[in-house]
Design a protein around this motif. Sequence first.
Motif, mmCIF file in Angstrom:
data_model
loop_
_atom_site.group_PDB
_atom_site.id
_atom_site.type_symbol
_atom_site.label_atom_id
_atom_site.label_comp_id
_atom_site.label_asym_id
_atom_site.label_seq_id
_atom_site.Cartn_x
_atom_site.Cartn_y
_atom_site.Cartn_z
ATOM 1 N N GLY A 1 0.641 -1.270 0.211
ATOM 2 C CA GLY A 1 -0.033 0.090 0.088
ATOM 3 C C GLY A 1 0.766 1.132 -0.097
ATOM 4 N N ASP A 2 1.780 1.471 0.937
ATOM 5 C CA ASP A 2 2.610 2.300 1.038
ATOM 6 C C ASP A 2 3.433 2.710 -0.451
ATOM 7 N N ALA A 3 3.794 1.693 -1.026
ATOM 8 C CA ALA A 3 4.595 1.760 -2.352
ATOM 9 C C ALA A 3 3.627 2.244 -3.558
ATOM 10 N N LEU A 4 2.210 1.722 -3.429
ATOM 11 C CA LEU A 4 1.131 2.128 -4.193
ATOM 12 C C LEU A 4 1.066 3.571 -4.220
ATOM 13 N N LEU A 5 0.979 4.150 -3.050
ATOM 14 C CA LEU A 5 0.594 5.530 -2.863
ATOM 15 C C LEU A 5 1.636 6.328 -3.346
ATOM 16 N N LEU B 1 11.608 12.764 -4.298
ATOM 17 C CA LEU B 1 11.202 12.077 -3.053
ATOM 18 C C LEU B 1 10.275 10.855 -3.560
ATOM 19 N N SER B 2 9.494 10.923 -4.440
ATOM 20 C CA SER B 2 8.745 9.548 -4.834
ATOM 21 C C SER B 2 9.722 8.494 -5.154
ATOM 22 N N ARG B 3 10.603 8.723 -5.955
ATOM 23 C CA ARG B 3 11.585 7.635 -6.404
ATOM 24 C C ARG B 3 12.368 7.180 -5.457
ATOM 25 N N ALA B 4 12.933 8.315 -4.474
ATOM 26 C CA ALA B 4 13.569 7.566 -3.323
ATOM 27 C C ALA B 4 12.844 6.815 -2.181
ATOM 28 N N ALA B 5 11.599 6.989 -2.103
ATOM 29 C CA ALA B 5 10.866 6.642 -1.052
ATOM 30 C C ALA B 5 9.811 5.457 -1.432
ATOM 31 N N GLY B 6 9.822 5.074 -2.498
ATOM 32 C CA GLY B 6 9.030 4.174 -3.155
ATOM 33 C C GLY B 6 9.424 2.802 -3.614
ATOM 34 N N HIS B 7 9.032 2.290 -4.617
ATOM 35 C CA HIS B 7 8.972 0.772 -4.678
ATOM 36 C C HIS B 7 10.475 0.246 -5.363
ATOM 37 N N ASN B 8 11.103 1.200 -5.647
ATOM 38 C CA ASN B 8 12.550 0.965 -5.931
ATOM 39 C C ASN B 8 13.506 1.710 -4.824
ATOM 40 N N GLY B 9 12.902 2.128 -3.825
ATOM 41 C CA GLY B 9 13.715 2.873 -2.780
ATOM 42 C C GLY B 9 13.691 2.312 -1.659
ATOM 43 N N MET B 10 12.977 3.115 -0.632
ATOM 44 C CA MET B 10 12.881 2.736 0.757
ATOM 45 C C MET B 10 11.888 1.629 0.871
ATOM 46 N N VAL B 11 10.757 1.633 0.384
ATOM 47 C CA VAL B 11 9.885 0.671 0.857
ATOM 48 C C VAL B 11 10.339 -0.621 0.229
ATOM 49 N N LEU B 12 11.092 -0.671 -0.969
ATOM 50 C CA LEU B 12 11.650 -2.025 -1.444
ATOM 51 C C LEU B 12 12.784 -2.496 -0.330
ATOM 52 N N GLN C 1 21.312 0.266 1.090
ATOM 53 C CA GLN C 1 21.430 1.457 0.234
ATOM 54 C C GLN C 1 19.958 1.984 -0.006
ATOM 55 N N LEU C 2 18.833 0.847 -0.036
ATOM 56 C CA LEU C 2 17.532 1.012 -0.427
ATOM 57 C C LEU C 2 16.685 1.709 0.962
ATOM 58 N N LYS C 3 17.121 0.939 2.304
ATOM 59 C CA LYS C 3 16.113 1.192 3.268
ATOM 60 C C LYS C 3 16.728 2.523 3.999
ATOM 61 N N THR C 4 17.792 3.155 3.833
ATOM 62 C CA THR C 4 18.143 4.067 4.605
ATOM 63 C C THR C 4 18.819 5.193 3.673
ATOM 64 N N THR C 5 19.783 4.693 2.998
ATOM 65 C CA THR C 5 20.460 5.807 2.140
ATOM 66 C C THR C 5 19.590 6.550 0.937
ATOM 67 N N ALA C 6 18.482 5.856 0.544
ATOM 68 C CA ALA C 6 17.831 6.283 -0.716
ATOM 69 C C ALA C 6 17.148 7.557 0.094
#
Lengths: 297, 297
Positions: free
Chosen positions: A121-125, B149-160, B183-188
């Motif tokens: 859900g977070d990623a979809l948003l 922000l959306s790229r860093a936080a999303g499905h190829n970034g933090m959420v992944l 790298q994804l969880k924090t650095t992004a």
Amino acid sequence: MNYKKAMTTDFSEWLAQFACDFDKQFEAILNDELSSDSRLHRAMRYALLGGGKRIRPALCTLVAGDNANPSVVARAAMAVEAVHTYSLVHDDLPAMDDDCLRRGRATTHVEFDEATAILCGDALLTYAFELLATLDVPAEQRVELVRVLSRAAGHNGMVLGQQLDIDATSQSISFSDVQAIHQLKTTALITAAVQIGAVIGGHNAADWGEFAEKIGMLFQVVDDILDATADSRQLGKTAGKDNAADKPTAVSVLGLDEARDYAAQLCEAAKSNLQQLGVDSSSPTNLMPEFLLGRSF
Amino acid sequence: MNYKKAMTTDFSEWLAQFACDFDKQFEAILNDELSSDSRLHRAMRYALLGGGKRIRPALCTLVAGDNANPSVVARAAMAVEAVHTYSLVHDDLPAMDDDCLRRGRATTHVEFDEATAILCGDALLTYAFELLATLDVPAEQRVELVRVLSRAAGHNGMVLGQQLDIDATSQSISFSDVQAIHQLKTTALITAAVQIGAVIGGHNAADWGEFAEKIGMLFQVVDDILDATADSRQLGKTAGKDNAADKPTAVSVLGLDEARDYAAQLCEAAKSNLQQLGVDSSSPTNLMPEFLLGRSF
């Protein structure tokens, strides 16, 4: 796709064809952009491609009109559907509505697990805003779309509506309170779908506000009626949920007959809004209000 | 606020003052924009104003520099902190890390309830994009910030990264796999904080990429070391979580001494990046790498 050409007198046929075309485009984009075999990407594809009537994308597309760039309209409509889908995935969680059936299939947390459903859900948003920020339209328009969607979906829109809906459980509230909750929970995002279509189509988004409001309320009242009258197989989701959860709805507050009367009034109002907007009489948009109303009988 | 003037040789003092000033601005904005007494707004304010070191807003503000409009920098930094805070609220949920202590207080789902915490996180994430979309800068910049922000936080970034972190539980994985997850969880998101500062400050965001990468990795390695060595009172969150959850970390894979050596290397690399970037020698930015490293001893 020329939606005028695609028009039939039967809106449900038009909508089914639209949903089929939309899903094909959606799947192609997801195959490009969410292609990894990670549990997260699989869950996102599962949630997004699980059917769904695609009412919000259809509204967005119809309002944008035939002169808008079809691939821009499709991506913007996908953003709206991504927000709608995330809200379903989170709503279905055990801590929320605790539901196992959605769009005729297992809900995301049942098919995967709760942690994955939360992250999905977070990623979809987040993805919805990425889609809008990278649309092939001028920056002014993109930023307007992000503003419209974030306001409609957020703490003064859909999410607040979900919170108030939970808080209203087992409460005796007035019909105007029910309407206020529905306005936030459902109408806000449907209004955003209409406004996003209007912005992309080069129309004045404010002109479409009243139609959006009416069609959004109609959608929710019909949903309340269906929850009380249809079975789970027909709905593709658990029927009778509102009653079981003791949630105030149009039906619980007005009774079934009066809720249907109210839906019919909203349908007439929406049709009259479309006439005032000068929507081409051949556009399928004109058939949507009666299609929605028709679902409730 | 002139951050050069505020510089002291002690970065922790500078950071404490920054956090105090930032929180005052943050609270004023939340009092304007999230002012209702709804459970949702109360939960959002609780989560956002629960202390926190404000490392990401500090980075964003330092990189933006003294020539940027302070109120623009503050709102952009708030957007980054809103995303960070939502990720903590969701991470702490029973279905995720199941934690009851955060920033020295009860986690949001303990203070309120699980449904409210889920909605609170959703609303914070959405609010971040609303903040960026309504910044007082040209549309081109706003859209770039939303994209970053959306790229860093999303499905190829933090959420992944969070998904991969969960998947790695009880797995024996290599240090480079641990690095890829971090790298994804924090650095992004830390990189996004730096890039957002750079965009607002009129700098070339790409130039700051290597520094952001190093400081982000340093932050996570130090976090791993602290999780293994500090107590919960010192951390304001549950210590020893990674070990208890059998999560691979820099410490579990490299051992404590080698993890500290690695942190020291990252610190030196980040300092050297700052020199190459020509950062004014009087800027507190120069002190941040050693401040972060110092926390691990």
